[in-house]
Design an enzyme around this catalytic site. Structure first.
Site, PDB file in Angstrom:
ATOM      1  N   LYS A  55       0.846  -1.353  -0.095  1.00 47.39           N
ATOM      2  CA  LYS A  55       0.023  -0.046   0.222  1.00 47.39           C
ATOM      3  C   LYS A  55       0.820   1.383   0.008  1.00 47.39           C
ATOM      4  O   LYS A  55       0.424   2.318  -0.089  1.00 47.39           O
ATOM      5  CB  LYS A  55      -0.977  -0.081   1.208  1.00 47.39           C
ATOM      6  N   LYS A  60      -4.514 -10.773  -6.952  1.00 41.02           N
ATOM      7  CA  LYS A  60      -5.940 -11.236  -6.231  1.00 41.02           C
ATOM      8  C   LYS A  60      -6.936 -10.120  -6.598  1.00 41.02           C
ATOM      9  O   LYS A  60      -6.791  -8.884  -6.937  1.00 41.02           O
ATOM     10  CB  LYS A  60      -5.967 -11.202  -4.672  1.00 41.02           C
ATOM     11  N   LYS A  69     -10.605  -4.560  -4.066  1.00 39.78           N
ATOM     12  CA  LYS A  69     -11.305  -3.409  -3.980  1.00 39.78           C
ATOM     13  C   LYS A  69     -10.641  -2.191  -4.751  1.00 39.78           C
ATOM     14  O   LYS A  69     -10.999  -1.266  -5.397  1.00 39.78           O
ATOM     15  CB  LYS A  69     -11.684  -2.990  -2.690  1.00 39.78           C
TER      16      LYS A  69
END
Ligand code: TYM
Length: 331
Positions: free
Chosen positions: A108, A193, A196
């Site tokens: 992130k 994966k 969102k």
């Protein structure tokens, strides 16, 4: 048992098949707590009005997939202040080094850099540990991407117990088997994966996608170049795209992916059947969701009841932890 989900973005098939579907089954077998982790959502920039709306949307979706507030405890993390307080005690248990090793933090901050990241993004896994330990959970059903956070939770619980005496139950992750929902992949980028925060929305099937969108996304799913005989087979390493479709169709129809593969020799029919099965899988959830949004009182009542129950359990655990570390009770 406890698990949580962030009220960010929109729920997708990875969330449902990796976690939520199992929660619905598990709630009947365990004393279960499900938490909409709105405090976790603050670790990246978030519009306040959107956070409010998403938190309610998340609660409605959890009810729509089948969580029953009379059977399990469904609540918002921020309604139970013990989460933030225990998180502090655990921050004083965790080390900088172990948090720095968290791959989700590294991922992130890869784009924006560590310097600009919020401190909360760094300490996020400690708050997650607090979520779990407050409820003496020994079972934490999550997708494979949460494995490392669960290991950290176990380490923190064990260290705290060693340092201050038996206080916490050491939890275990309950992750679906490989090929059975542990890691649903992005339809456009089948080596990543489903997420969102995916780059392209085309690779992510949302729980609230209308049938046409599901059909379009599955039809355009990236498969593999090899289309010869035996090309439809379950082999996630060599054929990630096709294997993901086989897994999805298997999960929607209650079969193992290798078993599904036996019915197909070409990608086209596999995609058509996968899309149709996913539309059917999501149809009742969507119907219930739209009914629930028309009646916000249902979710509000569930959350109120959930917060009371969660607080009654969390406050006892927090008191125990405060005592263990040497904090005096308020006179
Ligand atoms: P979150 O909100 O990203 O995801 C919710 C759940 O969905 C699972 N999941 C997947 N499973 C399979 N394939 C995928 N592609 C996929 N994408 C998501 C996740 O593993 C998760 O189970 N940190 C957590 C939330 C959290 C939590 C907790 C979880 C906070 N406190 C305490 C368990 C216990 C998260 O961000 O999940």
């Amino acid at each position: 048992m406890l698990s949580g989900i962030q009220p960010t973005g929109d729920f997708h098939l990875g969330n449902y098949l990796g976690a939520l579907r199992g929660w619905v089954e598990d709630q009947h077998e365990h004393d279960s707590y499900f938490c909409v982790v709105d405090l976790h959502a603050l670790t990246i920039p978030r519009d306040p009005a959107e956070l409010r709306a998403k938190s309610m949307e998340c609660a409605n979706l959890l009810l729509a997939v089948g969580l029953d507030p009379d059977v399990c405890t469904l609540f918002l993390q921020s309604h139970v202040p013990e989460h933030a307080e225990l998180s502090w005690l655990l921050e004083c248990t965790a080390s900088m080094g172990e948090l720095r090793r968290m791959t989700q933090f590294k991922e992130k901050t890869a784009r924006g850099g560590e310097e600009a990241a919020r401190v909360g993004l760094f300490t996020y896994p400690v708050l997650q540990a607090a979520d779990i330990l407050l409820y003496d959970a020994d079972r934490v059903p999550v997708g494979d991407d949460q494995r490392q956070h669960l290991e950290l939770t176990r380490d923190l619980a064990t260290r705290f117990n060693q340092r201050y005496g038996e206080t916490f139950v050491v939890p275990a992750a309950a992750i679906p088997a490989a090929g059975r929902g542990a890691r649903i992949m992005d339809l456009q980028q089948p080596t990543a994966k489903m997420s969102k925060s995916a780059e392209s929305p085309q690779g992510v099937v949302l729980l609230l996608d209308p049938p046409e969108a599901i059909e379009r996304k599955v039809k355009r799913a990236v498969t593999d170049a090899d289309t010869g005989t035996g090309s439809v087979r379950y082999d996630p390493a060599a054929k990630p795209g096709v294997s993901n479709l086989l897994e999805l169709l298997g999960l929607a129809t209650g079969r193992a992916p290798a078993q599904v593969a036996a019915d197909y020799s070409q990608y086209g029919p596999l995609k058509v059947d996968t899309a149709a099965a996913l539309v059917e899988l999501l149809r009742p959830i969507q119907q219930r969701y739209w009914e629930l949004t028309a009646d916000p009182g249902v979710a509000e009542k569930a959350l109120e009841q959930g917060a009371d129950k969660a607080h009654s359990v969390a406050s006892v655990t927090l008191r125990r932890a405060r005592h263990s570390v040497g904090l005096l009770p308020r006179p």
